[in-house]
Design a protein around this motif. Structure first.
Motif, PDB file in Angstrom:
ATOM      1  N   LEU A 293      -1.876  -5.105  12.397  1.00 33.90           N
ATOM      2  CA  LEU A 293      -0.783  -4.694  11.527  1.00 33.90           C
ATOM      3  C   LEU A 293      -1.084  -4.963  10.062  1.00 33.90           C
ATOM      4  CD1 LEU A 293       2.261  -5.867  13.679  1.00 33.90           C
ATOM      5  CD2 LEU A 293       1.464  -3.534  13.293  1.00 33.90           C
ATOM      6  N   SER A 294      -2.163  -5.680   9.782  1.00 36.44           N
ATOM      7  CA  SER A 294      -2.480  -6.029   8.399  1.00 36.44           C
ATOM      8  C   SER A 294      -3.333  -4.972   7.702  1.00 36.44           C
ATOM      9  CB  SER A 294      -3.207  -7.379   8.351  1.00 36.44           C
ATOM     10  OG  SER A 294      -4.381  -7.334   9.145  1.00 36.44           O
ATOM     11  N   ASN A 295      -3.857  -3.984   8.456  1.00 32.83           N
ATOM     12  CA  ASN A 295      -4.745  -2.980   7.867  1.00 32.83           C
ATOM     13  C   ASN A 295      -4.064  -1.619   7.845  1.00 32.83           C
ATOM     14  OD1 ASN A 295      -6.760  -4.912   7.684  1.00 32.83           O
ATOM     15  ND2 ASN A 295      -7.633  -4.383   9.674  1.00 32.83           N
ATOM     16  N   LEU A 296      -4.194  -0.927   6.719  1.00 33.28           N
ATOM     17  CA  LEU A 296      -3.696   0.442   6.610  1.00 33.28           C
ATOM     18  C   LEU A 296      -4.858   1.386   6.889  1.00 33.28           C
ATOM     19  CD1 LEU A 296      -1.571   2.544   5.949  1.00 33.28           C
ATOM     20  CD2 LEU A 296      -2.125   2.270   3.520  1.00 33.28           C
ATOM     21  N   SER A 297      -4.815   2.039   8.027  1.00 28.34           N
ATOM     22  CA  SER A 297      -5.893   2.958   8.398  1.00 28.34           C
ATOM     23  C   SER A 297      -5.294   4.116   9.173  1.00 28.34           C
ATOM     24  CB  SER A 297      -6.960   2.252   9.239  1.00 28.34           C
ATOM     25  OG  SER A 297      -6.394   1.689  10.407  1.00 28.34           O
TER      26      SER A 297
ATOM     27  N   GLU B 225      -4.878  23.435   5.901  1.00 27.92           N
ATOM     28  CA  GLU B 225      -6.247  23.020   5.610  1.00 27.92           C
ATOM     29  C   GLU B 225      -6.588  21.656   6.217  1.00 27.92           C
ATOM     30  OE1 GLU B 225      -6.650  23.136   1.394  1.00 27.92           O
ATOM     31  OE2 GLU B 225      -6.633  25.330   1.273  1.00 27.92           O
ATOM     32  N   VAL B 226      -5.579  20.913   6.673  1.00 30.40           N
ATOM     33  CA  VAL B 226      -5.842  19.629   7.322  1.00 30.40           C
ATOM     34  C   VAL B 226      -6.424  19.902   8.703  1.00 30.40           C
ATOM     35  CG1 VAL B 226      -4.856  17.466   8.150  1.00 30.40           C
ATOM     36  CG2 VAL B 226      -3.935  18.543   6.076  1.00 30.40           C
ATOM     37  N   SER B 227      -7.577  19.322   8.995  1.00 36.05           N
ATOM     38  CA  SER B 227      -8.221  19.558  10.284  1.00 36.05           C
ATOM     39  C   SER B 227      -7.916  18.428  11.258  1.00 36.05           C
ATOM     40  CB  SER B 227      -9.727  19.736  10.108  1.00 36.05           C
ATOM     41  OG  SER B 227     -10.285  18.632   9.412  1.00 36.05           O
ATOM     42  N   HIS B 228      -8.563  17.284  11.101  1.00 34.91           N
ATOM     43  CA  HIS B 228      -8.357  16.167  12.017  1.00 34.91           C
ATOM     44  C   HIS B 228      -7.621  15.010  11.347  1.00 34.91           C
ATOM     45  CE1 HIS B 228     -10.729  18.173  15.029  1.00 34.91           C
ATOM     46  NE2 HIS B 228     -11.783  18.211  14.241  1.00 34.91           N
ATOM     47  N   SER B 229      -8.205  14.451  10.307  1.00 38.34           N
ATOM     48  CA  SER B 229      -7.634  13.261   9.680  1.00 38.34           C
ATOM     49  C   SER B 229      -6.849  13.642   8.429  1.00 38.34           C
ATOM     50  CB  SER B 229      -8.739  12.268   9.320  1.00 38.34           C
ATOM     51  OG  SER B 229      -8.210  11.194   8.556  1.00 38.34           O
ATOM     52  N   LEU B 230      -5.546  13.369   8.444  1.00 39.86           N
ATOM     53  CA  LEU B 230      -4.722  13.608   7.268  1.00 39.86           C
ATOM     54  C   LEU B 230      -5.160  12.712   6.114  1.00 39.86           C
ATOM     55  CD1 LEU B 230      -2.248  14.762   5.780  1.00 39.86           C
ATOM     56  CD2 LEU B 230      -0.859  13.016   6.931  1.00 39.86           C
ATOM     57  N   TYR B 231      -5.447  11.443   6.406  1.00 38.64           N
ATOM     58  CA  TYR B 231      -5.848  10.518   5.344  1.00 38.64           C
ATOM     59  C   TYR B 231      -7.163  10.945   4.699  1.00 38.64           C
ATOM     60  CZ  TYR B 231      -2.243   6.898   5.742  1.00 38.64           C
ATOM     61  OH  TYR B 231      -1.060   6.197   5.687  1.00 38.64           O
ATOM     62  N   ALA B 232      -8.103  11.429   5.507  1.00 38.16           N
ATOM     63  CA  ALA B 232      -9.374  11.892   4.946  1.00 38.16           C
ATOM     64  C   ALA B 232      -9.139  13.077   4.015  1.00 38.16           C
ATOM     65  CB  ALA B 232     -10.344  12.268   6.070  1.00 38.16           C
TER      66      ALA B 232
ATOM     67  N   LEU C 113      -6.317  13.729   2.339  1.00 34.25           N
ATOM     68  CA  LEU C 113      -5.662  13.232   1.129  1.00 34.25           C
ATOM     69  C   LEU C 113      -6.636  12.470   0.233  1.00 34.25           C
ATOM     70  CD1 LEU C 113      -2.266  11.989   2.640  1.00 34.25           C
ATOM     71  CD2 LEU C 113      -2.675  14.081   1.334  1.00 34.25           C
ATOM     72  N   GLU C 114      -7.572  11.758   0.856  1.00 36.10           N
ATOM     73  CA  GLU C 114      -8.538  10.988   0.069  1.00 36.10           C
ATOM     74  C   GLU C 114      -9.435  11.914  -0.748  1.00 36.10           C
ATOM     75  OE1 GLU C 114     -11.255   7.018   0.684  1.00 36.10           O
ATOM     76  OE2 GLU C 114     -11.001   8.370   2.395  1.00 36.10           O
ATOM     77  N   ARG C 115      -9.785  13.062  -0.194  1.00 37.64           N
ATOM     78  CA  ARG C 115     -10.609  14.010  -0.944  1.00 37.64           C
ATOM     79  C   ARG C 115      -9.897  14.497  -2.204  1.00 37.64           C
ATOM     80  NH1 ARG C 115     -12.230  15.550   4.362  1.00 37.64           N
ATOM     81  NH2 ARG C 115     -10.611  17.147   4.502  1.00 37.64           N
ATOM     82  N   GLY C 116      -8.566  14.509  -2.165  1.00 41.40           N
ATOM     83  CA  GLY C 116      -7.800  14.909  -3.333  1.00 41.40           C
ATOM     84  C   GLY C 116      -7.340  13.744  -4.185  1.00 41.40           C
ATOM     85  N   GLY C 117      -7.802  12.529  -3.843  1.00 42.76           N
ATOM     86  CA  GLY C 117      -7.428  11.346  -4.621  1.00 42.76           C
ATOM     87  C   GLY C 117      -5.973  10.948  -4.464  1.00 42.76           C
ATOM     88  N   GLN C 118      -5.370  11.289  -3.298  1.00 45.24           N
ATOM     89  CA  GLN C 118      -3.942  11.021  -3.108  1.00 45.24           C
ATOM     90  C   GLN C 118      -3.674  10.260  -1.807  1.00 45.24           C
ATOM     91  OE1 GLN C 118      -1.896  11.654  -5.434  1.00 45.24           O
ATOM     92  NE2 GLN C 118      -2.386  13.532  -6.542  1.00 45.24           N
TER      93      GLN C 118
ATOM     94  N   ARG D 284       6.496   4.980   9.146  1.00 41.55           N
ATOM     95  CA  ARG D 284       5.660   4.464   8.061  1.00 41.55           C
ATOM     96  C   ARG D 284       5.893   5.286   6.799  1.00 41.55           C
ATOM     97  NH1 ARG D 284       0.747   4.921  10.179  1.00 41.55           N
ATOM     98  NH2 ARG D 284       0.170   6.863   9.162  1.00 41.55           N
ATOM     99  N   VAL D 285       6.070   4.578   5.691  1.00 39.18           N
ATOM    100  CA  VAL D 285       6.123   5.214   4.372  1.00 39.18           C
ATOM    101  C   VAL D 285       4.921   4.704   3.589  1.00 39.18           C
ATOM    102  CG1 VAL D 285       7.430   5.569   2.251  1.00 39.18           C
ATOM    103  CG2 VAL D 285       8.637   5.354   4.440  1.00 39.18           C
ATOM    104  N   GLY D 286       4.048   5.634   3.161  1.00 44.75           N
ATOM    105  CA  GLY D 286       2.833   5.272   2.438  1.00 44.75           C
ATOM    106  C   GLY D 286       2.973   5.536   0.947  1.00 44.75           C
ATOM    107  N   TYR D 287       2.363   4.640   0.151  1.00 49.38           N
ATOM    108  CA  TYR D 287       2.502   4.692  -1.300  1.00 49.38           C
ATOM    109  C   TYR D 287       1.137   4.722  -1.982  1.00 49.38           C
ATOM    110  CZ  TYR D 287       7.220   2.997  -0.207  1.00 49.38           C
ATOM    111  OH  TYR D 287       8.483   2.848   0.306  1.00 49.38           O
ATOM    112  N   LEU D 288       1.091   5.428  -3.109  1.00 50.18           N
ATOM    113  CA  LEU D 288      -0.079   5.383  -3.973  1.00 50.18           C
ATOM    114  C   LEU D 288      -0.095   4.069  -4.750  1.00 50.18           C
ATOM    115  CD1 LEU D 288      -0.001   9.000  -5.503  1.00 50.18           C
ATOM    116  CD2 LEU D 288      -1.309   8.196  -3.517  1.00 50.18           C
ATOM    117  N   GLU D 289      -1.217   3.812  -5.438  1.00 51.39           N
ATOM    118  CA  GLU D 289      -1.332   2.611  -6.265  1.00 51.39           C
ATOM    119  C   GLU D 289      -0.219   2.562  -7.313  1.00 51.39           C
ATOM    120  OE1 GLU D 289      -2.640  -0.913  -6.772  1.00 51.39           O
ATOM    121  OE2 GLU D 289      -4.114   0.334  -5.723  1.00 51.39           O
ATOM    122  N   SER D 290       0.224   3.724  -7.769  1.00 50.66           N
ATOM    123  CA  SER D 290       1.273   3.805  -8.788  1.00 50.66           C
ATOM    124  C   SER D 290       2.654   3.463  -8.250  1.00 50.66           C
ATOM    125  CB  SER D 290       1.303   5.214  -9.374  1.00 50.66           C
ATOM    126  OG  SER D 290       1.646   6.169  -8.365  1.00 50.66           O
TER     127      SER D 290
END
Length: 247
Positions: A89-93, A165-172, A174-179, A214-220
């Motif tokens: 529960l301590s890791n966001l992945s 355009e999302v294929s398998h990993s949503l986080y991957a 979003l990461e490509r777009g810096g979000q 889960r609600v995910g947040y950017l650094e901002s």
């Protein structure tokens, strides 16, 4: 048969049916690591011959393991130990990252990928204005072709204008777009699966599942993800390390 079960003995003092005794022994072997995830179980014929029980007894014992979620049947192939995910529960992945780290093959069966108007709960969770539009993604999450969870994710359309355009990993993606989210608030509770959800997960109606919001947040501090996950409780363990604060 991969490993002989040499220590199974009928307990004459146990009034339960023989298939239940055998099922308990097989469950113990699985939980103690005698069989690994995705490893084939001995066939009904092999169990019958080695343990001197009928094939009906062997079949009913395996049926119990299937009902418990410890074993999955693959048509034309056999019975296999079901995957199990231990999630700290301590890791966001992402789901894909969790599976890949444990040697499974992640996959998604997409049900919806669309841009729609955000409903009131989504507006509140993501801090959106009335009338704002969001990308809504609905899918089944699979590990080695076993359905593990049903999941809906909502992302502001300004962040994800083309959800197709999302294929398998949503986080991957979003990461490509810096979000990609860097922190998240997550709530977990148990619930009994209604009929439609049970059918999607392949479990009996009313079976307990884990409902995760889960609600995910950017650094901002901007909220960019609202995800609802319905996880099979027989496949998931959530682990938290706790430390006592100094007095």
């Amino acid at each position: 048969m991969n490993q002989p079960i040499t220590d199974f003995k009928v307990d004459l003092n146990d009034n339960s049916p023989l298939y239940m005794q055998l099922a308990r022994k097989l469950m113990q072997d699985v939980r103690e690591g005698r069989y690994q995830a995705d490893q084939a179980l001995p066939s009904e014929r092999t169990l019958s011959e080695q343990l001197d029980v009928s094939r009906v007894t062997a079949r009913k014992a395996i049926d119990q393991l299937v009902e418990q979620g410890l074993v999955v049947r693959r048509r034309g192939s056999g019975n296999y130990i079901a995957p199990r995910i231990e999630q700290p529960l301590s890791n966001l992945s992402s789901f894909s990252e969790q599976l890949q780290q444990r040697g499974y093959t992640p996959n998604s069966h997409w049900l919806k990928r669309e841009v729609v108007a955000a409903d009131a709960d989504e507006q509140l969770a993501l801090g959106l204005s009335p009338g704002a539009r969001v990308a809504r993604l609905e899918r089944l999450r699979l590990a080695d072709e076993v359905v593990m969870a049903y999941e809906t994710s909502v992302i502001p359309a300004s962040i994800l204008p083309q959800p197709q355009e999302v294929s398998h990993s949503l986080y991957a993606h979003l990461e490509r777009g810096g979000q990609v989210p860097v922190r998240a608030l997550q709530h977990i509770r148990a619930m009994n699966a209604p009929q439609e959800l049970a059918e999607r997960l392949g479990v009996p109606e009313g079976q307990a599942v884990l409902f995760i919001t889960r609600v995910g947040y950017l650094e901002s501090g901007v909220a960019v993800e609202l995800t609802h996950s319905y996880c099979r409780s027989d496949y998931y363990d959530f682990v938290a390390e706790l430390r006592r604060a100094p007095a």
